[in-house]
Design an enzyme around this catalytic site. Sequence first.
Site, mmCIF file in Angstrom:
data_model
loop_
_atom_site.group_PDB
_atom_site.id
_atom_site.type_symbol
_atom_site.label_atom_id
_atom_site.label_comp_id
_atom_site.label_asym_id
_atom_site.label_seq_id
_atom_site.Cartn_x
_atom_site.Cartn_y
_atom_site.Cartn_z
ATOM 1 N N GLU A 34 8.872 -0.684 0.691
ATOM 2 C CA GLU A 34 7.836 0.342 0.799
ATOM 3 C C GLU A 34 8.420 1.541 1.539
ATOM 4 O O GLU A 34 8.807 1.441 2.698
ATOM 5 C CB GLU A 34 6.624 -0.199 1.547
ATOM 6 C CG GLU A 34 5.903 -1.304 0.797
ATOM 7 C CD GLU A 34 4.724 -1.874 1.571
ATOM 8 O OE1 GLU A 34 3.659 -2.081 0.958
ATOM 9 O OE2 GLU A 34 4.874 -2.109 2.785
ATOM 10 N N ASN A 40 0.940 -5.245 3.677
ATOM 11 C CA ASN A 40 0.301 -5.824 4.857
ATOM 12 C C ASN A 40 -1.161 -5.409 5.011
ATOM 13 O O ASN A 40 -1.896 -6.034 5.775
ATOM 14 C CB ASN A 40 1.086 -5.483 6.123
ATOM 15 C CG ASN A 40 2.239 -6.459 6.318
ATOM 16 O OD1 ASN A 40 2.175 -7.595 5.873
ATOM 17 N ND2 ASN A 40 3.289 -6.014 6.971
ATOM 18 N N SER A 86 5.828 -2.391 9.622
ATOM 19 C CA SER A 86 4.862 -2.680 8.564
ATOM 20 C C SER A 86 3.442 -2.302 8.968
ATOM 21 O O SER A 86 2.519 -2.441 8.175
ATOM 22 C CB SER A 86 4.906 -4.172 8.204
ATOM 23 O OG SER A 86 4.671 -4.960 9.353
ATOM 24 N N HIS A 93 10.097 -0.260 4.659
ATOM 25 C CA HIS A 93 9.605 -1.603 4.943
ATOM 26 C C HIS A 93 10.094 -2.576 3.880
ATOM 27 O O HIS A 93 9.614 -2.587 2.744
ATOM 28 C CB HIS A 93 8.075 -1.621 5.008
ATOM 29 C CG HIS A 93 7.515 -2.985 5.226
ATOM 30 N ND1 HIS A 93 6.478 -3.497 4.484
ATOM 31 C CD2 HIS A 93 7.884 -3.975 6.088
ATOM 32 C CE1 HIS A 93 6.214 -4.730 4.880
ATOM 33 N NE2 HIS A 93 7.053 -5.047 5.849
#
Length: 291
Positions: A153, A191, A120, A141
């Site tokens: 992701e 993130n 991440s 992710h």
Amino acid sequence: MSEIKTVGVVGSGTMGTGIAIVAARAGFRTIVLDARQDALDNARKQTAAFLEKSVARGKLAAGQDEAIMAQWKGTTRAEDLAECDVIIEAVFEDLKVKHALFSQLNDICPPHTLFASNTSTISITEIAGGSGRADRVVGMHFCLPAQLMKLVEMSPGLTTSEETFAKAWAFCEALGQKPVKTRDTPGFILNYFLIPWHNDVINMVDQGVATPADIDLAVKTALGYPLGPLELLDMVGMDTQKLLSDAMHGLTNEPRAACPPLVKRMIGAGKLGRKSGAGFHTYDSNKIFGA
């Protein structure tokens, strides 16, 4: 997608266990690799409990949990991943660890095997650079908890081929997930916001602004979040939050990404979150979320 039949997952922690549930539940033969047999045993136990609860809630048909578990295999031998068509790593956020893992798997796996990283924060391009097959590496992710959250992701590195990304995207959809494409940048989408925000919340606790319970209640009630930030942090784990913060801060020098002192104290005290039974909240079991 028909050409992907066997999925490897490296790491049987919270994230790896959730990803393996997603793969096996979608009908893929799933092989989970971990160096520790006790960790694999715990992951299998947590998976069975989660699926059993899914049947009780009507999310799965009776007996479907047993069929899914029959697709799930644990191993401590990297050589057992030789038959995998795609391998998703969910290990520590450490570039050297990921390079060592993928380099080893590159020697074991056939050329068609795709390598995916659940990172991440770390650059997919950098991870691919130590893999031995940089054109066949992609970022995938998953969101925590992976067994409940649908978003993934998807990030191509500079060297990721269009064919690899297309195959990985189709595989993600075959898992029943919802992929979004992101550039290979620190934190990707989620993130980029979450790591600094979580650190802000941790510092609020340390400064005595409010209790963890009240902060979580405020966020859930006013913003409509299903989990409070400190509940989510307990799921992530303080050890993982430190690794994420250190990686993000090292890449961006963003002051808000720096690991808060409270996280380090909690790690020292063994208060890692759900996995240890206590973090910002206390827990009477280490069952996987949703079980």
